[in-house]
Design a protein around this motif. Structure first.
Motif, mmCIF file in Angstrom:
data_model
loop_
_atom_site.group_PDB
_atom_site.id
_atom_site.type_symbol
_atom_site.label_atom_id
_atom_site.label_comp_id
_atom_site.label_asym_id
_atom_site.label_seq_id
_atom_site.Cartn_x
_atom_site.Cartn_y
_atom_site.Cartn_z
ATOM 1 N N THR A 184 33.867 -30.153 39.289
ATOM 2 C CA THR A 184 33.073 -29.049 38.738
ATOM 3 C C THR A 184 33.996 -28.010 38.114
ATOM 4 N N ASN A 186 35.365 -29.492 34.893
ATOM 5 C CA ASN A 186 34.340 -29.464 33.843
ATOM 6 C C ASN A 186 34.222 -28.081 33.224
ATOM 7 N N ALA A 187 34.192 -27.063 34.077
ATOM 8 C CA ALA A 187 34.037 -25.702 33.576
ATOM 9 C C ALA A 187 35.255 -25.278 32.754
ATOM 10 N N THR A 227 37.337 -27.268 31.052
ATOM 11 C CA THR A 227 37.584 -28.062 29.852
ATOM 12 C C THR A 227 36.329 -28.393 29.051
ATOM 13 N N ALA A 228 35.145 -28.170 29.656
ATOM 14 C CA ALA A 228 33.885 -28.583 29.032
ATOM 15 C C ALA A 228 33.945 -30.058 28.649
ATOM 16 N N GLY A 235 32.918 -32.672 30.572
ATOM 17 C CA GLY A 235 31.814 -33.482 31.066
ATOM 18 C C GLY A 235 32.225 -34.567 32.044
ATOM 19 N N SER A 254 30.711 -22.919 35.992
ATOM 20 C CA SER A 254 30.081 -23.972 35.192
ATOM 21 C C SER A 254 28.880 -23.422 34.424
ATOM 22 N N ALA A 311 30.286 -21.259 31.517
ATOM 23 C CA ALA A 311 30.845 -22.070 30.440
ATOM 24 C C ALA A 311 29.797 -22.441 29.400
ATOM 25 N N GLU A 312 28.511 -22.366 29.781
ATOM 26 C CA GLU A 312 27.435 -22.713 28.857
ATOM 27 C C GLU A 312 26.882 -21.496 28.114
ATOM 28 N N GLU A 317 27.447 -17.638 25.950
ATOM 29 C CA GLU A 317 28.326 -16.969 24.992
ATOM 30 C C GLU A 317 27.897 -15.520 24.832
ATOM 31 N N LYS A 339 26.901 -14.044 28.418
ATOM 32 C CA LYS A 339 28.037 -14.271 29.319
ATOM 33 C C LYS A 339 28.505 -12.953 29.922
#
Length: 364
Positions: free
Chosen positions: A15, A18-19, A21-22, A24, A243, A246-247, A249, A253
């Motif tokens: 997790t 993922n956060a 580096t995005a 997945g 995480s 990270a989605e 903006e 954010k």
């Protein structure tokens, strides 16, 4: 240079990856969700890029980057091949530093492989497997070096002395990063690729209640005490929150960050800490085409830094024109810096400083 993210299964390792580096990578609530290592490139946040951009027009701004490897979770007995042990150890041997994610939150819905949350036990599980693997490697190398040393081989004798130091430390169950070595011994030790010699950054995965820095979380404090005793570093991250961040903006954010008492995503500080852990620093080039941060090891010379851009720059290096970000902020333009006599001319022996802004002159 690469940092490997390690940890027991279900601690939030993937997790966090993922956060960061995005990328997945699969993050699941069962052991060994990660089998083959996932690799991602992480930008290293640096406000100096925008400070330069405030005074120099450019088409794009490019930050420095760090390669991260998400390595399979480890279990007891890995050094003997348990779980994915041998594969795990070979993957971690190939990275330059270790980012060890440790679970410091309670959640009955997320299974812990050992039944309860105990970050020190978790750290010791992995550290023990790395120590055992290093013991096996040192034992084999020491026998071989002792045989070679009998013939009077000076290099072999020096190797024996190094390996005997390593054996004594490992017998005390201490990691090899604590060895007090000369520069020559450091080069020799690096060639062996010892697992416990790699610098380590502990990432305490906390829940939102412990934000922003884990103060008051007893698990985090134990990890900090452990790190201070073995030359390690600690950052705190709420992987679940990161995480989600990270989605998002812009204002969305910023609103979420403010709501939990953060001024920036914790992953930004993690990326910077990992960069520092690897012994890296940045210098900048700035022009109409781009403003870019370039990565060099601390202690790199002008020619070595120029070679990061292109090998021809190092081969044909003549000199570098150098100024600081603070010089640019004071004088507002490179032209004014030059007129004020603040533009330094540095030769082949110049040791680069973190934050240098450079123009390289070379002849091929």
């Amino acid at each position: 240079m690469e940092a490997g993210i390690v940890g027991l299964p279900n601690v939030g390792k993937s997790t966090t990856f993922n956060a960061l580096t995005a990328a997945g990578a699969l993050a699941a609530n069962y052991p060994f969700a990660t089998i083959e290592p996932n690799v991602g490139v992480v930008p290293v946040p640096d406000d100096r890029l925008e400070r330069i951009h405030a005074h120099i027009e450019t088409d794009k701004v490019v930050p420095a980057a760090l390669r991260l490897v998400d390595i399979a979770g480890i279990v007891k007995g890995a050094s003997k091949g348990e779980g994915l042990g041998n594969k795990f150890l070979s993957h971690i041997r190939n990275v330059d530093a270790i980012v060890h994610v440790v679970r410091c939150f309670e959640d009955d819905d997320i299974t812990h492989v050992d039944g309860a949350v105990d970050p020190i036990r978790d750290i010791e599980t992995i550290e023990t497997e790395l120590l055992l693997a290093d013991m096996q490697a040192v034992e084999g190398a020491l026998d071989k070096s002792r045989r070679a040393a009998k013939s009077g081989d000076k290099a072999a004798k020096a190797r024996v002395a190094l390996l005997e130091k390593a054996t004594a430390l490992l017998d005390d169950a201490k990691p090899l990063r604590l060895l007090d070595l000369t520069d020559d011994e450091k080069k020799e030790a690096k060639a062996f690729g010892f697992l416990t010699a790699k610098p380590i950054l502990y990432v305490c995965n906390i829940d939102e209640d412990a934000l922003p820095d884990g103060a008051g979380n007893a698990h985090v404090q134990k990890v900090r005490d452990r790190a201070s005793a073995e030359d390690g570093q600690v950052v705190t991250v709420c992987a679940k929150l990161e995480s989600e961040l990270a989605e998002l903006e812009g204002d969305d954010k910023n609103e979420m960050l403010e709501a939990v008492g953060l001024t920036e995503p914790a992953l930004d500080s993690l990326a910077r800490a990992a960069y520092k852990l690897l012994g890296l620093q940045s210098y900048f080039t700035a022009g109409k085409t781009e403003i870019r941060a370039w990565t060099t090891p601390i202690g790199a010379t002008g020619p070595q830094a120029a070679g990061v851009i292109h090998t021809d720059f190092e081969k044909g290096y003549i000199r570098a024109e150098v100024y600081s970000v603070e010089d640019l902020e004071q004088h507002k333009s490179e032209k004014a810096i030059r007129e004020a006599g603040k533009l330094r001319v540095e030769g082949k022996d110049y040791v680069m400083q973190d934050g240098d802004v450079c123009h390289f002159l070379f002849n091929v």
